[in-house]
Scaffold this motif. Structure first.
Motif, PDB file in Angstrom:
ATOM      1  N   GLN A   1       0.898  -1.025   0.150  1.00 30.47           N
ATOM      2  CA  GLN A   1      -0.144  -0.016   0.034  1.00 30.47           C
ATOM      3  C   GLN A   1       0.994   1.379  -0.035  1.00 30.47           C
ATOM      4  OE1 GLN A   1      -2.423  -0.657   3.416  1.00 30.47           O
ATOM      5  NE2 GLN A   1      -4.067  -1.376   2.140  1.00 30.47           N
ATOM      6  N   GLN A   2       2.187   1.305   0.760  1.00 30.01           N
ATOM      7  CA  GLN A   2       3.079   2.501   0.749  1.00 30.01           C
ATOM      8  C   GLN A   2       3.454   2.419  -0.466  1.00 30.01           C
ATOM      9  OE1 GLN A   2       5.719   1.247   3.843  1.00 30.01           O
ATOM     10  NE2 GLN A   2       4.576   1.876   5.602  1.00 30.01           N
ATOM     11  N   VAL A   3       3.854   1.453  -1.300  1.00 33.28           N
ATOM     12  CA  VAL A   3       4.569   1.559  -2.807  1.00 33.28           C
ATOM     13  C   VAL A   3       3.328   2.139  -3.585  1.00 33.28           C
ATOM     14  CG1 VAL A   3       5.297   0.465  -4.471  1.00 33.28           C
ATOM     15  CG2 VAL A   3       6.343   0.139  -2.226  1.00 33.28           C
ATOM     16  N   SER A   4       2.272   1.616  -3.344  1.00 38.55           N
ATOM     17  CA  SER A   4       1.056   2.303  -4.454  1.00 38.55           C
ATOM     18  C   SER A   4       0.818   3.535  -4.138  1.00 38.55           C
ATOM     19  CB  SER A   4      -0.154   1.403  -4.187  1.00 38.55           C
ATOM     20  OG  SER A   4      -1.384   1.619  -4.986  1.00 38.55           O
ATOM     21  N   TYR A   5       0.574   4.141  -2.672  1.00 33.73           N
ATOM     22  CA  TYR A   5       0.502   5.294  -2.456  1.00 33.73           C
ATOM     23  C   TYR A   5       1.589   6.241  -3.080  1.00 33.73           C
ATOM     24  CZ  TYR A   5       0.078   9.612   0.406  1.00 33.73           C
ATOM     25  OH  TYR A   5      -0.025  10.834   0.560  1.00 33.73           O
ATOM     26  N   MET A   6       2.828   5.876  -2.900  1.00 35.47           N
ATOM     27  CA  MET A   6       3.728   6.761  -3.618  1.00 35.47           C
ATOM     28  C   MET A   6       3.691   6.826  -5.014  1.00 35.47           C
ATOM     29  SD  MET A   6       5.296   8.156  -0.972  1.00 35.47           S
ATOM     30  CE  MET A   6       6.627   8.813  -1.808  1.00 35.47           C
ATOM     31  N   LYS A   7       3.569   5.566  -5.644  1.00 38.35           N
ATOM     32  CA  LYS A   7       3.388   5.581  -7.221  1.00 38.35           C
ATOM     33  C   LYS A   7       2.141   6.668  -7.665  1.00 38.35           C
ATOM     34  CE  LYS A   7       4.682   1.015  -8.323  1.00 38.35           C
ATOM     35  NZ  LYS A   7       4.330  -0.154  -9.086  1.00 38.35           N
ATOM     36  N   GLN A   8       1.067   7.026  -6.648  1.00 35.09           N
ATOM     37  CA  GLN A   8       0.116   7.634  -7.196  1.00 35.09           C
ATOM     38  C   GLN A   8       0.382   8.982  -6.928  1.00 35.09           C
ATOM     39  OE1 GLN A   8      -3.089   6.370  -4.552  1.00 35.09           O
ATOM     40  NE2 GLN A   8      -3.583   4.504  -5.751  1.00 35.09           N
ATOM     41  N   ARG A   9       1.000   9.352  -5.761  1.00 34.98           N
ATOM     42  CA  ARG A   9       1.589  10.730  -5.640  1.00 34.98           C
ATOM     43  C   ARG A   9       2.745  11.031  -6.754  1.00 34.98           C
ATOM     44  NH1 ARG A   9       0.516  12.845  -0.419  1.00 34.98           N
ATOM     45  NH2 ARG A   9       1.565  14.848  -1.240  1.00 34.98           N
ATOM     46  N   LEU A  10       3.457  10.154  -6.924  1.00 28.84           N
ATOM     47  CA  LEU A  10       4.399  10.565  -8.173  1.00 28.84           C
ATOM     48  C   LEU A  10       3.803  10.882  -9.553  1.00 28.84           C
ATOM     49  CD1 LEU A  10       7.500   8.115  -7.284  1.00 28.84           C
ATOM     50  CD2 LEU A  10       7.568  10.737  -7.238  1.00 28.84           C
ATOM     51  N   SER A  11       2.638   9.980  -9.784  1.00 30.60           N
ATOM     52  CA  SER A  11       2.087  10.127 -10.797  1.00 30.60           C
ATOM     53  C   SER A  11       1.239  11.582 -11.067  1.00 30.60           C
ATOM     54  CB  SER A  11       1.067   9.172 -11.172  1.00 30.60           C
ATOM     55  OG  SER A  11       0.125   9.297 -12.089  1.00 30.60           O
ATOM     56  N   MET A  12       0.663  11.828  -9.757  1.00 32.13           N
ATOM     57  CA  MET A  12       0.039  13.204  -9.668  1.00 32.13           C
ATOM     58  C   MET A  12       1.154  14.152 -10.017  1.00 32.13           C
ATOM     59  SD  MET A  12      -2.647  12.760  -6.572  1.00 32.13           S
ATOM     60  CE  MET A  12      -1.888  14.050  -5.809  1.00 32.13           C
ATOM     61  N   PHE A  13       2.326  14.215  -9.347  1.00 34.20           N
ATOM     62  CA  PHE A  13       3.197  15.349  -9.533  1.00 34.20           C
ATOM     63  C   PHE A  13       3.747  15.486 -11.143  1.00 34.20           C
ATOM     64  CE2 PHE A  13       7.804  16.077  -9.937  1.00 34.20           C
ATOM     65  CZ  PHE A  13       7.998  17.478  -9.207  1.00 34.20           C
ATOM     66  N   LEU A  14       3.819  14.216 -11.590  1.00 30.18           N
ATOM     67  CA  LEU A  14       4.336  14.263 -13.195  1.00 30.18           C
ATOM     68  C   LEU A  14       3.121  14.883 -13.914  1.00 30.18           C
ATOM     69  CD1 LEU A  14       5.938  10.793 -13.315  1.00 30.18           C
ATOM     70  CD2 LEU A  14       6.982  12.944 -13.402  1.00 30.18           C
ATOM     71  N   ASP A  15       1.827  14.806 -13.583  1.00 29.91           N
ATOM     72  CA  ASP A  15       0.909  15.411 -14.136  1.00 29.91           C
ATOM     73  C   ASP A  15       0.806  16.744 -14.231  1.00 29.91           C
ATOM     74  OD1 ASP A  15      -0.167  12.763 -15.095  1.00 29.91           O
ATOM     75  OD2 ASP A  15      -1.753  12.868 -13.507  1.00 29.91           O
ATOM     76  N   VAL A  16       1.283  17.325 -13.029  1.00 33.12           N
ATOM     77  CA  VAL A  16       1.160  18.759 -12.666  1.00 33.12           C
ATOM     78  C   VAL A  16       2.248  19.209 -13.347  1.00 33.12           C
ATOM     79  CG1 VAL A  16       1.692  20.435 -10.968  1.00 33.12           C
ATOM     80  CG2 VAL A  16      -0.043  18.557 -10.448  1.00 33.12           C
ATOM     81  N   LEU A  17       3.572  18.292 -13.407  1.00 32.82           N
ATOM     82  CA  LEU A  17       4.755  18.869 -14.312  1.00 32.82           C
ATOM     83  C   LEU A  17       4.297  19.069 -15.731  1.00 32.82           C
ATOM     84  CD1 LEU A  17       7.460  19.681 -13.545  1.00 32.82           C
ATOM     85  CD2 LEU A  17       8.390  17.377 -13.879  1.00 32.82           C
ATOM     86  N   ASP A  18       3.676  18.026 -16.393  1.00 30.16           N
ATOM     87  CA  ASP A  18       3.356  18.019 -17.586  1.00 30.16           C
ATOM     88  C   ASP A  18       2.527  19.173 -18.071  1.00 30.16           C
ATOM     89  OD1 ASP A  18       5.076  15.758 -18.388  1.00 30.16           O
ATOM     90  OD2 ASP A  18       3.469  14.443 -18.271  1.00 30.16           O
ATOM     91  N   ALA A  19       1.702  19.608 -17.021  1.00 34.82           N
ATOM     92  CA  ALA A  19       0.432  20.548 -17.337  1.00 34.82           C
ATOM     93  C   ALA A  19       1.222  22.076 -17.438  1.00 34.82           C
ATOM     94  CB  ALA A  19      -0.497  20.532 -16.617  1.00 34.82           C
ATOM     95  N   ILE A  20       2.251  22.255 -16.911  1.00 33.67           N
ATOM     96  CA  ILE A  20       3.043  23.435 -16.890  1.00 33.67           C
ATOM     97  C   ILE A  20       3.412  23.995 -18.098  1.00 33.67           C
ATOM     98  CG2 ILE A  20       5.003  24.618 -15.692  1.00 33.67           C
ATOM     99  CD1 ILE A  20       4.543  23.316 -13.058  1.00 33.67           C
ATOM    100  N   GLU A  21       3.116  25.367 -18.453  1.00 37.51           N
ATOM    101  CA  GLU A  21       3.772  25.860 -19.626  1.00 37.51           C
ATOM    102  C   GLU A  21       4.791  26.857 -19.224  1.00 37.51           C
ATOM    103  OE1 GLU A  21       2.681  25.482 -22.610  1.00 37.51           O
ATOM    104  OE2 GLU A  21       0.864  23.988 -21.985  1.00 37.51           O
ATOM    105  N   PRO A  22       5.901  26.547 -19.771  1.00 37.22           N
ATOM    106  CA  PRO A  22       7.077  27.064 -19.341  1.00 37.22           C
ATOM    107  C   PRO A  22       7.165  28.735 -19.472  1.00 37.22           C
ATOM    108  CG  PRO A  22       8.006  25.136 -20.646  1.00 37.22           C
ATOM    109  CD  PRO A  22       6.493  25.276 -20.596  1.00 37.22           C
ATOM    110  N   GLU A  23       6.500  29.086 -20.521  1.00 45.20           N
ATOM    111  CA  GLU A  23       6.377  30.643 -20.905  1.00 45.20           C
ATOM    112  C   GLU A  23       5.397  31.382 -19.943  1.00 45.20           C
ATOM    113  OE1 GLU A  23       5.299  28.195 -23.049  1.00 45.20           O
ATOM    114  OE2 GLU A  23       7.272  27.948 -24.217  1.00 45.20           O
ATOM    115  N   SER A  24       4.418  30.462 -19.158  1.00 52.03           N
ATOM    116  CA  SER A  24       3.594  31.215 -18.282  1.00 52.03           C
ATOM    117  C   SER A  24       3.847  30.913 -16.893  1.00 52.03           C
ATOM    118  CB  SER A  24       2.123  31.104 -18.759  1.00 52.03           C
ATOM    119  OG  SER A  24       1.713  29.757 -18.686  1.00 52.03           O
ATOM    120  N   THR A  25       4.836  30.106 -16.750  1.00 49.00           N
ATOM    121  CA  THR A  25       5.120  29.669 -15.052  1.00 49.00           C
ATOM    122  C   THR A  25       5.531  30.720 -14.325  1.00 49.00           C
ATOM    123  OG1 THR A  25       5.569  27.268 -15.971  1.00 49.00           O
ATOM    124  CG2 THR A  25       6.473  27.766 -13.708  1.00 49.00           C
ATOM    125  N   GLU A  26       4.916  30.743 -13.154  1.00 46.27           N
ATOM    126  CA  GLU A  26       5.309  31.866 -12.164  1.00 46.27           C
ATOM    127  C   GLU A  26       5.990  31.343 -10.990  1.00 46.27           C
ATOM    128  OE1 GLU A  26       1.702  34.233 -11.335  1.00 46.27           O
ATOM    129  OE2 GLU A  26       1.329  34.446 -13.286  1.00 46.27           O
TER     130      GLU A  26
END
Length: 65
Positions: free
Chosen positions: A10-35
């Motif tokens: 469950q710990q590994v699954s939790y960490m995978k989910q959190r890392l996936s969320m982080f990557l989703d946020v990172l992918d959604a960031i537009e470098p030109e408009s990042t503050e």
């Protein structure tokens, strides 16, 4: 607060989910408009992940498989 996660799988699954969320946020960031606030949020997410890993790592052996 939720129930503590003590099972290693469950710990590994939790960490995978959190890392996936982080990557989703990172992918959604537009470098030109990042503050600065966006970068601060990413850093906070990484800090939260690190804190959770330490919590999992420091749990007593009897709580792990």
């Amino acid at each position: 607060m939720g129930k503590s996660i003590t099972d290693k799988e469950q710990q590994v699954s939790y960490m995978k989910q959190r890392l996936s969320m982080f990557l989703d946020v990172l992918d959604a960031i537009e470098p030109e408009s990042t503050e600065l606030e966006d970068i601060d949020r990413l850093i906070a997410m990484v800090d939260d992940l690190e804190d959770k890993m330490e919590q999992f790592k420091n749990r007593p052996a009897s709580d792990r498989e």
